[in-house]
Motif scaffolding. Structure first.
Motif, PDB file in Angstrom:
ATOM      1  N   GLY A 166       0.639  -1.207   0.045  1.00 33.27           N
ATOM      2  CA  GLY A 166       0.034  -0.035   0.006  1.00 33.27           C
ATOM      3  C   GLY A 166       0.705   1.231   0.123  1.00 33.27           C
ATOM      4  O   GLY A 166       1.991   1.472   0.427  1.00 33.27           O
ATOM      5  N   TRP A 167       0.040   2.472  -0.350  1.00 33.59           N
ATOM      6  CA  TRP A 167       0.748   3.538  -0.700  1.00 33.59           C
ATOM      7  C   TRP A 167       1.258   4.345   0.848  1.00 33.59           C
ATOM      8  O   TRP A 167       2.173   5.049   0.823  1.00 33.59           O
ATOM      9  N   GLY A 168       0.504   3.957   1.933  1.00 33.51           N
ATOM     10  CA  GLY A 168       1.147   4.479   3.000  1.00 33.51           C
ATOM     11  C   GLY A 168       2.276   3.779   3.585  1.00 33.51           C
ATOM     12  O   GLY A 168       2.988   4.485   4.062  1.00 33.51           O
ATOM     13  N   ALA A 169       2.452   2.285   3.279  1.00 31.96           N
ATOM     14  CA  ALA A 169       3.760   1.612   3.703  1.00 31.96           C
ATOM     15  C   ALA A 169       4.649   2.205   2.723  1.00 31.96           C
ATOM     16  O   ALA A 169       5.906   2.383   3.294  1.00 31.96           O
ATOM     17  N   ILE A 170       4.455   2.545   1.535  1.00 31.25           N
ATOM     18  CA  ILE A 170       5.676   3.108   0.689  1.00 31.25           C
ATOM     19  C   ILE A 170       6.239   4.556   1.084  1.00 31.25           C
ATOM     20  O   ILE A 170       7.242   4.649   1.359  1.00 31.25           O
ATOM     21  N   LEU A 171       5.325   5.233   1.626  1.00 29.22           N
ATOM     22  CA  LEU A 171       5.495   6.491   1.894  1.00 29.22           C
ATOM     23  C   LEU A 171       6.294   6.501   3.232  1.00 29.22           C
ATOM     24  O   LEU A 171       7.363   7.276   3.515  1.00 29.22           O
TER      25      LEU A 171
ATOM     26  N   ILE B 189       9.918   5.539   2.352  1.00 29.26           N
ATOM     27  CA  ILE B 189      10.345   6.708   1.666  1.00 29.26           C
ATOM     28  C   ILE B 189      10.937   7.837   2.837  1.00 29.26           C
ATOM     29  O   ILE B 189      12.102   8.275   2.638  1.00 29.26           O
ATOM     30  N   PHE B 190      10.169   8.022   3.654  1.00 25.59           N
ATOM     31  CA  PHE B 190      10.360   9.063   4.824  1.00 25.59           C
ATOM     32  C   PHE B 190      10.678   8.547   6.067  1.00 25.59           C
ATOM     33  O   PHE B 190      10.749   9.151   7.052  1.00 25.59           O
ATOM     34  N   ALA B 191      11.375   7.452   5.920  1.00 26.89           N
ATOM     35  CA  ALA B 191      11.988   6.687   7.095  1.00 26.89           C
ATOM     36  C   ALA B 191      12.902   7.791   7.733  1.00 26.89           C
ATOM     37  O   ALA B 191      13.970   8.297   6.897  1.00 26.89           O
ATOM     38  N   ARG B 192      13.131   8.016   8.861  1.00 34.78           N
ATOM     39  CA  ARG B 192      13.995   8.604   9.838  1.00 34.78           C
ATOM     40  C   ARG B 192      13.977  10.474   9.293  1.00 34.78           C
ATOM     41  O   ARG B 192      14.898  11.117   9.601  1.00 34.78           O
ATOM     42  N   LYS B 193      12.725  10.745   8.646  1.00 38.75           N
ATOM     43  CA  LYS B 193      12.450  12.096   8.159  1.00 38.75           C
ATOM     44  C   LYS B 193      11.253  12.588   8.612  1.00 38.75           C
ATOM     45  O   LYS B 193      10.867  13.700   9.021  1.00 38.75           O
ATOM     46  N   ALA B 194      10.080  11.498   8.547  1.00 37.94           N
ATOM     47  CA  ALA B 194       8.753  12.085   9.069  1.00 37.94           C
ATOM     48  C   ALA B 194       7.973  10.806   9.423  1.00 37.94           C
ATOM     49  O   ALA B 194       8.415   9.650   9.210  1.00 37.94           O
ATOM     50  N   ASP B 195       6.900  11.013  10.468  1.00 38.76           N
ATOM     51  CA  ASP B 195       6.128  10.061  10.843  1.00 38.76           C
ATOM     52  C   ASP B 195       4.927   9.618  10.141  1.00 38.76           C
ATOM     53  O   ASP B 195       4.307  11.152  10.069  1.00 38.76           O
ATOM     54  N   ILE B 196       4.497   8.947   9.513  1.00 43.00           N
ATOM     55  CA  ILE B 196       3.244   8.523   8.769  1.00 43.00           C
ATOM     56  C   ILE B 196       2.468   8.029   9.688  1.00 43.00           C
ATOM     57  O   ILE B 196       2.674   6.651   9.952  1.00 43.00           O
ATOM     58  N   VAL B 197       1.387   8.712   9.983  1.00 39.50           N
ATOM     59  CA  VAL B 197       0.083   7.863  10.860  1.00 39.50           C
ATOM     60  C   VAL B 197      -1.082   7.887   9.769  1.00 39.50           C
ATOM     61  O   VAL B 197      -1.435   8.771   9.211  1.00 39.50           O
ATOM     62  N   THR B 198      -1.979   6.761  10.101  1.00 36.34           N
ATOM     63  CA  THR B 198      -3.250   6.731   9.437  1.00 36.34           C
ATOM     64  C   THR B 198      -4.241   6.854  10.246  1.00 36.34           C
ATOM     65  O   THR B 198      -4.558   6.566  11.590  1.00 36.34           O
TER      66      THR B 198
ATOM     67  N   GLU C 186       7.311  26.352   2.641  1.00 38.40           N
ATOM     68  CA  GLU C 186       8.631  26.249   3.392  1.00 38.40           C
ATOM     69  C   GLU C 186       8.034  25.969   4.864  1.00 38.40           C
ATOM     70  O   GLU C 186       7.028  26.561   5.386  1.00 38.40           O
ATOM     71  N   PRO C 187       8.685  24.854   5.562  1.00 41.73           N
ATOM     72  CA  PRO C 187       9.823  24.019   4.990  1.00 41.73           C
ATOM     73  C   PRO C 187       9.146  23.081   3.941  1.00 41.73           C
ATOM     74  O   PRO C 187       8.009  22.823   3.695  1.00 41.73           O
ATOM     75  N   LYS C 188      10.122  22.535   3.046  1.00 38.87           N
ATOM     76  CA  LYS C 188       9.895  21.656   2.132  1.00 38.87           C
ATOM     77  C   LYS C 188       9.570  20.284   2.460  1.00 38.87           C
ATOM     78  O   LYS C 188      10.135  20.012   3.777  1.00 38.87           O
ATOM     79  N   LEU C 189       8.741  19.630   1.934  1.00 36.11           N
ATOM     80  CA  LEU C 189       8.130  18.452   2.656  1.00 36.11           C
ATOM     81  C   LEU C 189       8.600  17.106   1.640  1.00 36.11           C
ATOM     82  O   LEU C 189       8.052  16.068   1.945  1.00 36.11           O
ATOM     83  N   HIS C 190       9.294  17.407   0.566  1.00 30.84           N
ATOM     84  CA  HIS C 190       9.608  16.267  -0.191  1.00 30.84           C
ATOM     85  C   HIS C 190      10.872  15.832   0.396  1.00 30.84           C
ATOM     86  O   HIS C 190      11.677  16.237   1.040  1.00 30.84           O
ATOM     87  N   TRP C 191      11.001  14.418   0.243  1.00 28.55           N
ATOM     88  CA  TRP C 191      11.758  13.537   1.116  1.00 28.55           C
ATOM     89  C   TRP C 191      13.281  14.040   1.076  1.00 28.55           C
ATOM     90  O   TRP C 191      14.118  14.003   1.833  1.00 28.55           O
ATOM     91  N   LYS C 192      13.616  14.254  -0.179  1.00 28.28           N
ATOM     92  CA  LYS C 192      15.117  14.888  -0.398  1.00 28.28           C
ATOM     93  C   LYS C 192      15.157  16.162   0.158  1.00 28.28           C
ATOM     94  O   LYS C 192      16.613  16.515   0.211  1.00 28.28           O
TER      95      LYS C 192
END
Length: 256
Positions: free
Chosen positions: A25-30, A33-42, A213-219
């Protein structure tokens, strides 16, 4: 709550959100991708429509919370757009009410904080043949058609343009995939891995192009406890280490 505090991304919606960590699923993929950058919660609720969503907005997104989301991705519409049942029950929400409910959701989220960003996902298409094959006689009145999906999708997109909210046209994006009706869904409605890839690609495109700002793209986001350590093996080109969390190339291949 555990620390350090990371940016918080909340996925809010119906079953496409609840199941976003299943079936590739797309939540798991996000989350990967955002490991150690953002917390993804559903905060996903199977079978819910926009009418139920507005009833619990203050509970899911309290305005006085100490920490507010950096990003909320919202999806409702698939259940709202189903045909009405003769009993008066069921998830159908008339189009004008759906639009106003989505407006209320957007307004509430906008008022959480100056730093809370919002992306809406419009109603995706469905595999009508598979949906009909899986529908029992009692529920046959709860029609799902691509024409209804298109109407509710366009209404959501128009509202977002009016309110200056980022929106992803899933109805069109999914149909760009080869054999989309068979490859993008598990049961004709819910997303298979291929369908989830479409969602992720579109979300990352928005995050990359947004002038936030701030940017939220993982890079563009900092890696938590980014390491420059004598214990790490570092390649001669100084671009990769033994620590996978520091790699960029393994994600850049697929997720630009």
């Amino acid at each position: 709550m555990v620390g350090p505090q990371r940016p918080l991304f909340v996925l809010f919606g119906s079953s496409i959100v609840q199941l976003s960590f299943s079936n590739g699923g797309w939540g798991a993929i996000l989350a990967d991708i955002f490991a150690r950058k953002a917390d993804i919660v559903t905060r996903g609720y199977y079978g819910w429509n926009s009418r139920r969503a507005i009833e619990i907005l203050d509970k899911v997104f309290p305005k006085d919370a100490a920490i507010q989301p950096s990003l909320v991705i919202v999806y409702f519409g698939g259940n709202d757009s189903m045909g009405a049942h003769s009993s008066g029950l069921g998830p159908h929400v008339p189009l004008p009410e759906f639009v106003e409910n989505m407006r209320k959701i957007a307004t509430h989220l906008k008022n959480l904080s100056d730093q809370t960003r919002i992306i809406f996902l419009s109603c995706p298409p469905v595999n009508e043949a598979k949906v009909q094959a899986n529908t029992s006689a009692y529920f046959s009145e709860l029609v799902r058609t691509n024409e209804l999906c298109r109407i509710y999708s366009e209404a959501c997109i128009n509202l977002c343009h009016e309110m200056d909210i980022k929106v992803i046209d899933l109805y069109s994006a999914i149909q760009k995939r080869d054999d989309w009706a068979n490859t993008c869904f598990t049961d004709g409605v819910h997303l298979a891995a291929e369908g989830s890839k479409v969602v992720v690609e579109e979300i990352l495109k928005v995050l990359k192009e947004a002038d936030w700002e701030p940017k939220l793209h993982w890079k563009s986001m900092a890696t938590e406890f980014s390491e420059d350590s004598p214990y790490d093996l570092v390649a001669a080109d100084r671009k990769t280490t033994i620590n996978p969390s520091e790699w960029t190339f393994h994600r850049e291949i697929q997720w630009d």
